[in-house]
Design a protein around this motif. Sequence first.
Motif, short mmCIF file in Angstrom:
data_model
loop_
_atom_site.label_atom_id
_atom_site.label_comp_id
_atom_site.label_asym_id
_atom_site.label_seq_id
_atom_site.Cartn_x
_atom_site.Cartn_y
_atom_site.Cartn_z
N GLN A 40 0.76 -1.25 -0.03
CA GLN A 40 0.12 -0.06 -0.10
C GLN A 40 0.78 1.24 -0.02
N ILE A 41 1.96 1.22 0.73
CA ILE A 41 2.81 2.45 1.07
C ILE A 41 3.27 2.90 -0.41
N ALA A 42 3.37 2.08 -1.45
CA ALA A 42 4.07 2.33 -2.77
C ALA A 42 3.05 3.19 -3.49
N GLU A 48 5.04 11.15 5.61
CA GLU A 48 5.59 12.16 6.34
C GLU A 48 5.82 11.56 7.77
N ASN A 49 5.43 10.33 8.04
CA ASN A 49 5.53 9.90 9.61
C ASN A 49 6.55 8.63 9.61
N PHE A 50 7.50 8.70 8.46
CA PHE A 50 8.35 7.39 8.61
C PHE A 50 9.77 8.05 9.13
N PRO A 51 10.55 7.62 10.29
CA PRO A 51 11.52 8.05 10.90
C PRO A 51 12.62 8.06 10.03
N VAL A 57 9.05 11.43 2.45
CA VAL A 57 9.49 10.62 1.27
C VAL A 57 8.64 10.03 0.31
N ASN A 58 8.67 9.67 -0.95
CA ASN A 58 7.52 9.37 -1.54
C ASN A 58 7.62 7.84 -1.47
#
Length: 143
Positions: A40-42, A48-51, A57-58
Motif C-alpha cells: 500500500q505504501i508504494a 511524512e511519518n516515517f523515521p 519521502v515518496n
Amino acid sequence: MKEYDIAIVGGGGAGLTAAVYAARARRSTVVFERLVTGGQIATTDIVENFPGFPEGVNGFDLAQLMLKQAEKFGAEMVYEGVESLERTEDSRFRLETASGAWDRMRSTRPLKSRCPGATFSLAATAAPRAANRPAKPAATDSL
Ligand SMILES: Cc1cc2nc3c(=O)[nH]c(=O)nc-3n(C[C@H](O)[C@H](O)[C@H](O)COP(=O)(O)OP(=O)(O)OC[C@H]3O[C@@H](n4cnc5c(N)ncnc54)[C@H](O)[C@@H]3O)c2cc1C
C-alpha cells in the motif's frame, strides 16, 4: 524444488522488514509478492511519518529502498501470488504460487517452494476491495 529457510508472503512494509531481519540473520529468505513492491505504501506520493525522513519521502521510493535493503542481505523476491500453504509430513511448509506457467517458464525456480526450518511469515495484511455499491447513487436514491 527450491528450498528456503524462511518464506514471507507479502512484500509490503511488514514483509520487507521481516525479510531484512531474516536475511540479515543469514537465513535463506524468499518474499512472495503478487502485486507491487512495498504494498500500500508504494501507492502514496508522500509519507511524512516515517523515521529518518524529516522532509517526507515518496511512497514508491521508500518501497524501493526497503527492497534494496532486503536484497542487500540476500533476500529474493518472487512476484507471484501465494495460493496455498500446506504443512508437509516432514513438518516443513510448501507454498504454491498462482501461475503454473511461471513454473514451466523457469524450471530452475520451481512453482513449489519448500521451506525447511518450518518457518514462514504472513505479511499479506491488506488488499483493496471494490466497494459493493454503485459508483453513483441510482436516480431513485436521491428522491
Ligand atoms: C494511499 C495510502 C497512503 C498511506 N499513507 C501512509 C502514511 O503516510 N503513513 C503511514 O504510516 N501509513 C500510510 N498508509 C498505510 C500503510 O501503507 C500501511 O499501513 C502499510 O502499507 C501496511 O503494510 P503491510 O506490509 O502490513 O501491508 P500491505 O502494504 O498491505 O502489504 C501486503 C502485501 O501483501 C501482498 N499480498 C497479499 N496477499 C498475497 C498473496 N497471497 N501472495 C503474495 N502477496 C500477497 C499484497 O499485494 C501487498 O503488497 C497509507 C496507505 C495508503 C493506501
